[in-house]
Structures are given as structure tokens and as C-alpha cells.
Write a protein that holds these residues in place. Structure first.
Motif, mmCIF file in Angstrom:
data_model
loop_
_atom_site.group_PDB
_atom_site.id
_atom_site.type_symbol
_atom_site.label_atom_id
_atom_site.label_comp_id
_atom_site.label_asym_id
_atom_site.label_seq_id
_atom_site.Cartn_x
_atom_site.Cartn_y
_atom_site.Cartn_z
ATOM 1 N N LEU A 1 2.145 6.684 -6.873
ATOM 2 C CA LEU A 1 1.105 7.596 -7.352
ATOM 3 C C LEU A 1 1.493 9.046 -7.094
ATOM 4 O O LEU A 1 1.310 9.923 -7.951
ATOM 5 C CB LEU A 1 -0.226 7.271 -6.677
ATOM 6 N N ALA A 2 2.036 9.322 -5.906
ATOM 7 C CA ALA A 2 2.473 10.684 -5.587
ATOM 8 C C ALA A 2 3.562 11.136 -6.546
ATOM 9 O O ALA A 2 3.581 12.282 -7.001
ATOM 10 C CB ALA A 2 2.975 10.754 -4.148
ATOM 11 N N ARG A 3 4.481 10.228 -6.873
ATOM 12 C CA ARG A 3 5.558 10.578 -7.794
ATOM 13 C C ARG A 3 5.012 10.866 -9.195
ATOM 14 O O ARG A 3 5.465 11.790 -9.873
ATOM 15 C CB ARG A 3 6.583 9.435 -7.824
ATOM 16 N N TRP B 1 0.845 -1.203 0.000
ATOM 17 C CA TRP B 1 0.000 0.000 0.000
ATOM 18 C C TRP B 1 0.877 1.248 0.000
ATOM 19 O O TRP B 1 0.641 2.191 -0.760
ATOM 20 C CB TRP B 1 -0.911 -0.040 1.222
ATOM 21 N N ASP B 2 1.908 1.236 0.840
ATOM 22 C CA ASP B 2 2.818 2.383 0.902
ATOM 23 C C ASP B 2 3.533 2.586 -0.430
ATOM 24 O O ASP B 2 3.694 3.726 -0.889
ATOM 25 C CB ASP B 2 3.844 2.185 2.019
ATOM 26 N N ASP B 3 3.971 1.498 -1.044
ATOM 27 C CA ASP B 3 4.668 1.608 -2.329
ATOM 28 C C ASP B 3 3.755 2.173 -3.407
ATOM 29 O O ASP B 3 4.189 2.978 -4.248
ATOM 30 C CB ASP B 3 5.191 0.237 -2.762
ATOM 31 N N GLU B 4 2.488 1.773 -3.399
ATOM 32 C CA GLU B 4 1.536 2.285 -4.385
ATOM 33 C C GLU B 4 1.271 3.774 -4.163
ATOM 34 O O GLU B 4 1.191 4.555 -5.126
ATOM 35 C CB GLU B 4 0.227 1.502 -4.309
ATOM 36 N N ARG B 5 1.136 4.178 -2.913
ATOM 37 C CA ARG B 5 0.932 5.599 -2.601
ATOM 38 C C ARG B 5 2.147 6.419 -3.031
ATOM 39 O O ARG B 5 2.013 7.511 -3.587
ATOM 40 C CB ARG B 5 0.684 5.770 -1.094
ATOM 41 N N ARG B 6 3.328 5.893 -2.778
ATOM 42 C CA ARG B 6 4.559 6.586 -3.162
ATOM 43 C C ARG B 6 4.641 6.729 -4.681
ATOM 44 O O ARG B 6 4.997 7.802 -5.195
ATOM 45 C CB ARG B 6 5.756 5.792 -2.638
#
Length: 237
Positions: free
Chosen positions: A42-44, A35-40
Motif C-alpha cells: 500500500l505504501a508503494r 500484514w507487513d506485506d500489505e502495508r508495504r
């Protein structure tokens, strides 16, 4: 039916329960990391595509405005600049909500400082942060867990405690990290042991900490208020 005495559980059953608990903890940790990797990511993407495009459009609009002489056209161009500025700021806030780049490039201290300062300004609260003097690096998983704890504590202080002052304190004694979010709000009606953390946000925090060998506690502050504390074993970055 009488519940079995925990002190007289079958050894095989105890082994199965321990294995099942360990497997679930590992699974939850994997899901949260994904989940954290996906959020990171998407933010990028928002930063590299939408953010860059909006900034470029603002620059082009500024160049075009220099050649305008009609008052109405200039006014319309200014309105467009204002609109683009609002979109850029909204995009920045969405990126920050998804993933704090300062955590990755500057570390947890910079990320906490920005989070607390912007929270206080946005909500009109006195929000203070206290950090260790040493600039030690921590593993990303620990940094994310500490940052999420701070976010949850600030949210609870605003939404539930009706606090006016919030302190976010990070301590590092060389063996363990301890993050405390303390407010001067209405406090808890009674002590809250770890197993009573039933709010989904708090339960996720507990699982994050557990996956890293740590713990989360919610308690009352003497004199009024609430303290949310996460403790993690110290690991080299």
C-alpha cells in the motif's frame, strides 16, 4: 477445583499443548508477515501513484504560474501550491507510517535514525539513537520487528510515561540483537514480567519476537523511567 500441578502434567497433554503453542506461534507469524506485506504494498502504491501525481501537478502549476500577470491569479496559484505541498507531505507521512522504505533499501540503522529524529522533532522531545558501528545486513523480518519495537517504545514514552528524553539503543554482539527504548518518564509501579504485557501493541511485539526465537521485556530503569527491550538471535542477512 484445584489446579493441576505443572510438574505432574500428563506427557500426552504436554505434547498437545506444545504442538498447539507452536502452531499458534506459526499462525501469528504468518498473519504479521502478511500484514507487513500489505502495508508495504500500500505504501508503494501511494508513492508511485498519488505521490508522483501530486509532484507532477506541482511542477505543472509552477510552469503555468510563470505566464500569469494578474495579482489575484498569482495569489490563487500560490495557494494551490501550498495546498498541494500539504497533500504531498501528508501522503509522505502516511507512507512512512505504513512502511519505512529506508528499512528495505538502506537497512535498520537508517530507518531507526529517521524514525527517532522525526519523532523528537514532531513531539518536542529529546530523542537520541545509538547504533552499532558495523553496517551488517539483517533479514527483513528482524528489521521489521526491531523497527516496530522502537515505534511502540516511542509511543509509550510519549503517551503513558510523559517522558522528556528517550533513548533508542541497538546492540549487536555477533550472537544476538538487542533493541532498547529507554525513557525518563514516570516509570512502572512495579516490575513487569513478560507475561504481564497485556497491551495489544506489546503483545504483538512479544509474538513477533517469539516467532523469531527472541523475547520482549518491559522493566523499570534505576533512577526512574521505563525500558522496553527486544532480544533476537543473530541471523545472517
Amino acid at each position: 477445583m484445584t489446579a493441576p500441578d505443572p510438574q505432574h502434567l500428563d506427557p500426552e497433554l504436554e505434547r498437545q499443548v506444545a504442538e498447539r503453542t507452536a502452531a499458534l506461534t506459526e499462525l501469528v507469524a504468518h498473519l504479521m508477515n502478511s500484514w507487513d506485506d500489505e502495508r508495504r504494498l500500500l505504501a508503494r502504491k501511494l508513492h508511485d501513484t498519488l505521490g508522483s501525481s501530486m509532484t507532477a501537478l506541482t511542477m505543472h502549476l509552477g510552469l503555468l504560474s510563470k505566464g500569469l500577470t494578474d495579482a489575484k491569479a498569482l495569489d490563487r496559484a500560490q495557494q494551490m501550491k501550498t495546498l498541494l505541498g500539504g497533500i504531498i507531505e501528508t501522503n509522505r507521512l502516511v507512507q512512512l507510517t505504513l512502511w519505512n522504505d529506508k528499512l528495505e533499501f538502506l537497512g535498520i540503522k537508517a530507518a531507526l535514525s529517521e524514525l527517532v529524529a522525526e519523532f523528537g522533532q514532531e513531539h518536542g522531545l529529546t530523542a537520541r539513537v545509538s547504533l552499532p558501528d558495523d553496517d551488517d545486513a539483517y533479514p527483513r523480518a528482524q528489521g521489521v520487528a526491531l523497527l516496530r519495537c522502537a515505534e511502540e517504545g516511542l509511543h509509550n514514552a510519549l503517551q503513558h510515561a510523559r517522558a522528556k528524553t528517550v533513548d533508542v539503543i541497538l546492540d549487536d554482539d555477533g550472537e544476538q540483537l538487542m533493541l532498547t527504548v529507554r525513557d525518563d518518564g514516570v516509570g512502572l509501579a512495579r516490575p513487569a514480567p513478560p507475561e504481564s504485557l497485556r497491551c495489544h501493541g506489546l503483545r504483538l511485539l512479544r509474538e513477533r519476537a517469539r516467532a523469531l526465537g527472541g523475547s520482549v521485556a518491559l522493566g523499570r530503569v534505576e533512577g526512574g523511567g521505563t525500558a522496553l527491550t527486544m532480544i533476537l538471535p543473530r541471523r545472517a542477512g
